[in-house]
Design an enzyme around this catalytic site. Structure first.
Site, PDB file in Angstrom:
ATOM      1  N   TYR A  80     -93.249  24.092  10.457  1.00 46.88           N
ATOM      2  CA  TYR A  80     -94.666  23.816  10.202  1.00 46.88           C
ATOM      3  C   TYR A  80     -95.511  25.065  10.433  1.00 46.88           C
ATOM      4  CZ  TYR A  80     -99.225  21.554  10.628  1.00 46.88           C
ATOM      5  OH  TYR A  80    -100.537  21.197  10.475  1.00 46.88           O
ATOM      6  N   SER A 106     -87.594  23.699  13.233  1.00 45.70           N
ATOM      7  CA  SER A 106     -88.612  22.666  13.404  1.00 45.70           C
ATOM      8  C   SER A 106     -88.612  21.702  12.213  1.00 45.70           C
ATOM      9  CB  SER A 106     -89.979  23.327  13.611  1.00 45.70           C
ATOM     10  OG  SER A 106     -90.952  22.395  14.019  1.00 45.70           O
ATOM     11  N   MET A 107     -89.730  21.581  11.472  1.00 46.97           N
ATOM     12  CA  MET A 107     -89.717  20.738  10.281  1.00 46.97           C
ATOM     13  C   MET A 107     -88.700  21.243   9.261  1.00 46.97           C
ATOM     14  SD  MET A 107     -93.584  19.547   9.426  1.00 46.97           S
ATOM     15  CE  MET A 107     -94.498  18.439  10.502  1.00 46.97           C
ATOM     16  N   ASP A 123     -88.929  22.657  25.187  1.00 48.31           N
ATOM     17  CA  ASP A 123     -89.636  22.399  23.933  1.00 48.31           C
ATOM     18  C   ASP A 123     -90.553  21.186  24.076  1.00 48.31           C
ATOM     19  OD1 ASP A 123     -90.410  21.925  21.302  1.00 48.31           O
ATOM     20  OD2 ASP A 123     -88.434  22.357  20.486  1.00 48.31           O
ATOM     21  N   HIS A 160     -90.497  25.813  22.017  1.00 47.68           N
ATOM     22  CA  HIS A 160     -90.215  25.480  20.624  1.00 47.68           C
ATOM     23  C   HIS A 160     -89.970  26.707  19.741  1.00 47.68           C
ATOM     24  CE1 HIS A 160     -90.106  22.830  17.199  1.00 47.68           C
ATOM     25  NE2 HIS A 160     -91.090  23.465  16.597  1.00 47.68           N
TER      26      HIS A 160
END
Length: 307
Positions: free
Chosen positions: A100, A172-173, A218, A248
């Site tokens: 993201y 992540s995404m 995270d 993260h």
């Protein structure tokens, strides 16, 4: 919607910081496991790759010279930079997908590292910075399609370079998108989701080898929330789960221990996209023990070894 807004705020703040300051018992399953890749079909390429060592895998680059090529007309995704071995031969393709608010910079560190060990890597930028994991999964598939198409077409530097085998890694995404690609696109034979985020999804049907790397501190996509439940549900896949210190951003360019992360990722893709068992000891054998047993490097390790 509230969760997505919170995620957006957390990641936007973290990524702003990143842009300013770049810098255990085995969980074996009883089912039979898939074996992907074939060392026999890649004999000429593998002959150019010397036997890996801890030192060579932890070095910034591998044994092969590389070059880059900007995709002139991306189809189905935002942008693409291909890093490839300059030596003759055909290699597996790997798609890299950011998270993201992320760009190609997110995983830029990984592209030359993989390419120098014998992969054609397309580092992707998305349509928009806020594309959700499902969209990122579709864009991974689209990038894989174009990578294969470019390899089949004359007049570009990767003509004949991709052998038809595909893998994907994402943060992540983007890691959530990797799981979508593994579940929905049979052309992808191995995946590396890094601190993956994708809420309310079922990936129990994924049977391809998957390496989850998560970050101990995270606040956005902790392994206990996403990666570990997915890992536990995938009863027919070869799996590796490594949690490392950090937040993260730990898989991103400029963060975390890239010597160790690179060694594990290169070894995983080499094992499963080439079928090259020379890399297994760094994930399943004695060569991994110093990493696995060092709490300053690894805070949790699970696997389905031997593989």
């Amino acid at each position: 919607m509230g969760v997505l807004i919170a995620l957006a705020a957390t990641l936007a703040s973290a990524l702003l910081t990143a842009s300013v300051t770049p810098t255990a018992a085995a969980d074996r399953q009883s089912q039979s496991k898939p074996v992907t890749g074939s060392s026999t079909g890649n004999a000429s390429v593998l002959a150019r790759i010397p036997n890996p060592t801890t030192a060579s895998l932890e070095a910034t680059n591998g044994p092969l010279a590389t070059a880059t090529y900007t995709v002139p007309n991306p189809s189905g995704y935002g942008s693409g930079t291909i890093t490839y071995p300059t030596a003759d031969g055909s290699y597996p393709g790997v798609v890299l997908m950011p998270g993201y608010q992320g760009t190609q910079q997110n995983l830029q560190w990984l592209a030359p590292r993989l390419a120098s060990w014998g992969f054609v890597v397309i580092n992707v930028g998305t349509h928009t910075l806020s594309d959700d994991p499902a969209s990122r999964g579709r864009q991974i598939s689209a990038a894989g399609t174009q990578l294969l198409s470019l390899s089949s077409a004359s007049g570009n530097p990767i003509h004949g370079k991709v052998n038809g085998t595909l893998g994907a890694a994402g943060h992540s995404m983007g890691g959530g998108g990797v799981m979508v690609a593994l579940r929905d696109d049979s052309r992808f034979k191995a995946g590396v989701p890094l601190a993956p985020y994708n809420p309310n999804q079922n990936f129990s049907g994924v049977t391809d080898p998957t390496f989850f790397m998560t970050c101990q501190s995270d606040p956005v996509a902790h392994g206990n929330t996403y990666a570990l439940p997915w890992y536990n549900s995938m009863s027919q896949a070869e799996k590796l789960y490594i949690e490392v210190p950090g937040d993260h951003l730990c898989p991103m360019t400029g963060y975390g221990n890239k010597a160790k992360q690179g060694k594990w990722i290169v070894s995983f893709f080499s094992r499963w996209l080439y079928g090259d068992t020379r890399f297994s000891p760094f994930l399943c054998g004695a060569a991994r023990e110093a990493d696995k047993n060092s709490p300053s490097l690894v805070t949790r390790w699970q696997d389905t070894c031997p593989f």
